[in-house]
Design an enzyme around this catalytic site. Structure first.
Site, short mmCIF file in Angstrom:
data_model
loop_
_atom_site.label_atom_id
_atom_site.label_comp_id
_atom_site.label_asym_id
_atom_site.label_seq_id
_atom_site.Cartn_x
_atom_site.Cartn_y
_atom_site.Cartn_z
N HIS A 123 0.86 -1.18 0.00
CA HIS A 123 0.00 0.00 0.00
C HIS A 123 0.90 1.24 0.00
O HIS A 123 2.01 1.21 0.52
CB HIS A 123 -0.86 -0.04 1.27
N ASP A 134 3.13 -4.61 8.08
CA ASP A 134 1.87 -3.87 7.92
C ASP A 134 0.74 -4.89 8.02
O ASP A 134 0.49 -5.65 7.09
CB ASP A 134 1.86 -3.16 6.57
N GLN A 160 -4.47 -5.24 6.71
CA GLN A 160 -5.43 -6.13 6.06
C GLN A 160 -5.49 -7.50 6.72
O GLN A 160 -6.43 -8.27 6.48
CB GLN A 160 -5.06 -6.29 4.58
N LYS A 212 -10.59 -1.26 10.60
CA LYS A 212 -10.69 -2.47 9.78
C LYS A 212 -11.05 -3.70 10.62
O LYS A 212 -11.35 -4.76 10.06
CB LYS A 212 -9.40 -2.71 9.00
N CYS A 269 -4.79 2.31 -3.72
CA CYS A 269 -3.56 2.84 -3.11
C CYS A 269 -2.42 1.84 -3.24
O CYS A 269 -1.60 1.67 -2.34
CB CYS A 269 -3.78 3.20 -1.64
#
Length: 404
Positions: A121, A198, A201, A224, A362
């Site tokens: 991202h 990261d 997600q 999220k 993104c």
């Protein structure tokens, strides 16, 4: 196994119509919907214990402080961090990345290298580019293949004594690929490099164990995981957080201030300047409790079923291509139909009450790799149903007929 038809009733926003049609919400990769327990917890905070934290001797301040720190401990246990002070509250994954990248400006020098993956991202690319511009370090890219999987042999070739940090997403937001981060972390550590994961997600779909992974940093966003917007978590190993300088200056992050010199507070407060999003931090703990109440094993089974069902049904549409076909992936389907712009498909689906994401998500380097302007992305959550997927398939077929 949880009763997901019952669980769906926890989400009031799903019981509405959009453009005269029952809402089908397939943009969970962008943000998850909120259960009633989370919505109620936000109101409860402001109705009952609204006060600033860590500073007041009065009762409301103490109650708010206790609730905020209890949430920190919930997230420590959720991630299996060794210490509660290794859990930092941030505004989201983006701030978490920037906090670490800012800190590494004092730790890297010209000739050093930062490795990022080809499927990141923008939030996990741009801060590292800024770091390299400031320090003279070089940014190296771990390539991926046509299935949307990182090429591990090429990753191994890139690692060297020059590598100071490796940063990679646990799961790709654009493709759904689940990266083999445990193995990648171990390989990076052989060269003494730190590893930033990261997890924006990944956190909605699985329960990361940061000690088992042995990552140095792990970040995710509250919105999220069915929590409030403007909340996030940065886990950092104690020894790394102690090495990094503060990201912001202000109240709360100090031990003593004079005009001659300021000394900083201990972890975690060194990185938490100013009045935080107190309600958000507390209610993020509520959201984590909610997901753990369902059970991540149950969530994964439900979402795996939805992914397999949706993949099979969508591939039945002639001319439809799915991007991201790695053997290890989560409930994200990015697709295009030959000769039709993804935006046009998304606009027609919206008229039918179906919310999907269109564009580059993104992740422009991913789209450049596949030589496409973007994709239609349907991202499923545990509260979605096969009946909703059937509506998506019919909607895509209708859009194809109208636009061909």
């Amino acid at each position: 196994m949880s009763d997901f038809s019952k669980i769906r009733e926890d989400f009031p926003i799903l019981n509405q119509t959009v453009n005269g049609k029952p809402l089908v919400y397939f943009d969970n990769g962008a943000t998850a919907q909120k259960p009633q327990v989370v919505i109620d917890a936000i109101a409860k905070y402001y109705q009952e214990i609204n006060a600033n934290i860590h500073r007041g001797v009065h009762t409301l301040s103490q109650l708010a402080t206790d609730a905020y720190e209890a949430s920190r401990q919930k997230i420590q246990h959720h991630l299996n961090a060794e210490f509660a002070h290794e859990i930092l509250f941030t505004s989201g994954t983006t701030q978490s990345v920037n906090l670490v990248a800012h800190g590494f400006t004092s730790l890297v020098k010209p000739g050093d290298e930062i490795l990022v993956s080809a499927m990141e991202h923008h939030s996990n690319i741009v801060p590292w580019q800024m770091l390299c511009e400031k320090t003279g370090a070089a940014l190296k890219v771990i390539p991926m293949d046509e299935n949307g999987a990182l090429i591990q042999s090429e990753y191994e070739k890139l690692l060297s004594e020059k590598t100071k940090l490796v940063t990679v997403n646990h799961i790709s937001n654009a493709l759904g690929t689940i990266n083999p981060i445990a193995e990648m972390i171990a390989k990076a550590h052989q060269f003494g490099a730190a590893v930033f994961i990261d997890g924006a997600q990944a956190a909605p779909h699985l329960k990361p164990d940061v000690q088992a992974l042995d990552c140095d940093f792990y970040a995710f966003s509250g919105h999220k995981v069915c929590g409030p917007t403007g909340t996030g978590i940065l886990y950092g190993k104690e020894q790394w957080l102690n090495r990094l300088p503060p990201y912001m200056g202000g109240g709360e992050m100090i031990k003593e201030v004079t005009f001659e010199k300021t000394t900083y507070a201990d972890l975690p407060h060194k990185f938490e300047a100013g009045t935080p999003n107190i309600a958000g931090g507390i209610v993020l703990g509520t959201a984590i409790d909610y997901l753990n109440g369902i059970g991540f094993e149950n969530i994964q089974k439900q979402e795996k079923m939805l992914l397999e069902y949706g993949t099979q049904k969508l591939l039945g549409i002639e001319g439809l291509k799915i991007y991201g076909t790695s053997a290890q992936k989560t409930s994200v389907i990015s697709f295009n139909i030959a000769g039709i712009h993804p935006y046009d498909i998304g606009a027609i689906l919206d008229k039918m009450g179906i919310a999907v994401r269109t564009g580059h998500h993104c992740a422009q380097p991913v789209m450049q790799f596949f030589d496409i302007p973007g994709t239609v992305r349907a991202s499923f959550s545990f509260y979605n149903t096969t009946e909703e997927i059937d509506r998506l398939v019919e909607g895509v077929k209708k859009a194809k007929t109208m636009l061909s």
